[in-house]
Scaffold this motif. Sequence first.
Motif, PDB file in Angstrom:
ATOM      1  N   PRO A 144      -0.422  -3.145   5.305  1.00 45.36           N
ATOM      2  CA  PRO A 144       0.428  -2.949   5.508  1.00 45.36           C
ATOM      3  C   PRO A 144       1.447  -2.008   4.159  1.00 45.36           C
ATOM      4  O   PRO A 144       0.922  -1.965   2.985  1.00 45.36           O
ATOM      5  CB  PRO A 144       0.866  -3.797   5.452  1.00 45.36           C
ATOM      6  CG  PRO A 144       1.431  -4.447   5.040  1.00 45.36           C
ATOM      7  CD  PRO A 144      -0.871  -4.540   4.784  1.00 45.36           C
ATOM      8  N   ALA A 145       1.982  -0.957   4.219  1.00 47.11           N
ATOM      9  CA  ALA A 145       3.066  -0.360   3.577  1.00 47.11           C
ATOM     10  C   ALA A 145       3.897  -1.120   2.478  1.00 47.11           C
ATOM     11  O   ALA A 145       3.891  -1.109   1.227  1.00 47.11           O
ATOM     12  CB  ALA A 145       3.859   0.668   3.481  1.00 47.11           C
ATOM     13  N   LEU A 146       4.424  -2.525   3.589  1.00 47.09           N
ATOM     14  CA  LEU A 146       5.365  -2.618   2.431  1.00 47.09           C
ATOM     15  C   LEU A 146       5.753  -4.380   3.712  1.00 47.09           C
ATOM     16  O   LEU A 146       5.323  -4.470   4.698  1.00 47.09           O
ATOM     17  CB  LEU A 146       6.810  -2.775   2.049  1.00 47.09           C
ATOM     18  CG  LEU A 146       8.019  -2.007   3.441  1.00 47.09           C
ATOM     19  CD1 LEU A 146       8.281  -3.520   3.550  1.00 47.09           C
ATOM     20  CD2 LEU A 146       8.852  -1.199   2.616  1.00 47.09           C
ATOM     21  N   VAL A 147       5.888  -5.482   2.985  1.00 45.81           N
ATOM     22  CA  VAL A 147       6.395  -6.517   3.670  1.00 45.81           C
ATOM     23  C   VAL A 147       7.295  -7.563   2.728  1.00 45.81           C
ATOM     24  O   VAL A 147       8.054  -6.679   1.933  1.00 45.81           O
ATOM     25  CB  VAL A 147       5.174  -8.081   3.463  1.00 45.81           C
ATOM     26  CG1 VAL A 147       3.767  -7.106   4.286  1.00 45.81           C
ATOM     27  CG2 VAL A 147       5.093  -8.506   2.350  1.00 45.81           C
ATOM     28  N   ALA A 148       8.626  -7.597   3.668  1.00 45.56           N
ATOM     29  CA  ALA A 148       9.889  -8.064   2.872  1.00 45.56           C
ATOM     30  C   ALA A 148      10.157  -8.905   4.218  1.00 45.56           C
ATOM     31  O   ALA A 148       9.767  -9.431   4.981  1.00 45.56           O
ATOM     32  CB  ALA A 148      10.926  -6.941   3.401  1.00 45.56           C
ATOM     33  N   SER A 165       0.734  -1.506  -0.259  1.00 41.16           N
ATOM     34  CA  SER A 165       0.139  -0.236   0.132  1.00 41.16           C
ATOM     35  C   SER A 165       0.722   1.326  -0.088  1.00 41.16           C
ATOM     36  O   SER A 165       1.506   0.856   1.106  1.00 41.16           O
ATOM     37  CB  SER A 165      -0.999  -0.058   0.752  1.00 41.16           C
ATOM     38  OG  SER A 165      -2.047  -1.325   1.519  1.00 41.16           O
ATOM     39  N   PRO A 166       0.843   2.287  -0.481  1.00 40.35           N
ATOM     40  CA  PRO A 166       1.171   3.440  -0.736  1.00 40.35           C
ATOM     41  C   PRO A 166       1.011   3.992   0.404  1.00 40.35           C
ATOM     42  O   PRO A 166       0.097   4.232   0.763  1.00 40.35           O
ATOM     43  CB  PRO A 166       0.391   4.295  -1.595  1.00 40.35           C
ATOM     44  CG  PRO A 166      -0.780   3.677  -1.496  1.00 40.35           C
ATOM     45  CD  PRO A 166      -0.486   2.264  -1.952  1.00 40.35           C
ATOM     46  N   VAL A 167       1.944   4.838   1.554  1.00 43.58           N
ATOM     47  CA  VAL A 167       1.804   6.264   2.335  1.00 43.58           C
ATOM     48  C   VAL A 167       2.085   7.223   1.926  1.00 43.58           C
ATOM     49  O   VAL A 167       3.097   7.828   0.868  1.00 43.58           O
ATOM     50  CB  VAL A 167       3.477   6.024   3.129  1.00 43.58           C
ATOM     51  CG1 VAL A 167       3.084   6.735   4.221  1.00 43.58           C
ATOM     52  CG2 VAL A 167       3.706   4.042   3.234  1.00 43.58           C
ATOM     53  N   ARG A 168       0.959   7.601   2.532  1.00 41.77           N
ATOM     54  CA  ARG A 168       0.590   9.269   1.999  1.00 41.77           C
ATOM     55  C   ARG A 168       1.362   9.412   2.714  1.00 41.77           C
ATOM     56  O   ARG A 168       1.897   9.538   4.043  1.00 41.77           O
ATOM     57  CB  ARG A 168      -0.770   9.373   2.314  1.00 41.77           C
ATOM     58  CG  ARG A 168      -2.401   9.258   1.600  1.00 41.77           C
ATOM     59  CD  ARG A 168      -2.270   9.151  -0.212  1.00 41.77           C
ATOM     60  NE  ARG A 168      -2.707  10.693   0.548  1.00 41.77           N
ATOM     61  CZ  ARG A 168      -3.883  11.607   0.336  1.00 41.77           C
ATOM     62  NH1 ARG A 168      -4.460  11.146  -0.207  1.00 41.77           N
ATOM     63  NH2 ARG A 168      -3.697  13.237   0.811  1.00 41.77           N
ATOM     64  N   VAL A 169       1.450  10.765   1.834  1.00 40.31           N
ATOM     65  CA  VAL A 169       2.281  12.732   2.618  1.00 40.31           C
ATOM     66  C   VAL A 169       2.349  12.664   4.087  1.00 40.31           C
ATOM     67  O   VAL A 169       0.599  12.638   4.218  1.00 40.31           O
ATOM     68  CB  VAL A 169       3.031  13.268   2.043  1.00 40.31           C
ATOM     69  CG1 VAL A 169       3.730  14.236   2.600  1.00 40.31           C
ATOM     70  CG2 VAL A 169       4.133  12.459   0.815  1.00 40.31           C
ATOM     71  N   GLY A 170       3.329  12.430   5.202  1.00 40.20           N
ATOM     72  CA  GLY A 170       2.681  12.801   6.083  1.00 40.20           C
ATOM     73  C   GLY A 170       2.455  11.505   7.234  1.00 40.20           C
ATOM     74  O   GLY A 170       1.642  12.287   8.649  1.00 40.20           O
TER      75      GLY A 170
END
Length: 145
Positions: A132-136, A92-97
């Motif tokens: 989440p924004a990312l998984v790794a 998912s993208p993370v909006r600035v802020g």
Amino acid sequence: MLADDLRDLAPRESDWVTLDSARVKAFADATEDWQFIHLDPERASKTAFGGTVAHGFLTLSMLSMMSYQVMEGIPGVLSSVNYGFDRIRFVSPVRVGLRVRGRFAVASVDEGDGWLDVHWDVEVEIEGAARPALVANWITRLYLG
């Protein structure tokens, strides 16, 4: 003993960190990635994102800072380095802020002469978001002393 301790380590979370416009701009300048979706709120508001979003690689690079908090206080470690990734997905993208934090769980540990490779299952959570924004799957090499 350290390898077994790491294998038994409960999942840990970093502190929250804000991906504000100053951090996004600094990352854009460092990487020369000045795409408008990161820097131009007016133009980005007309996209599917509805506003500016942090670079995926900025979010990924924050894992270094987050990992220092997670690994703080592990005895016997002289230093650690990024050894690589087996898998990275930008979910998912993370909006600035918005604020993000890392959640780290040890998946496995490989032992060598004076080092350990720790395979982490990592998730970067976006505050208040369901996804989440990312998984790794991230590997760090710990040098022991």
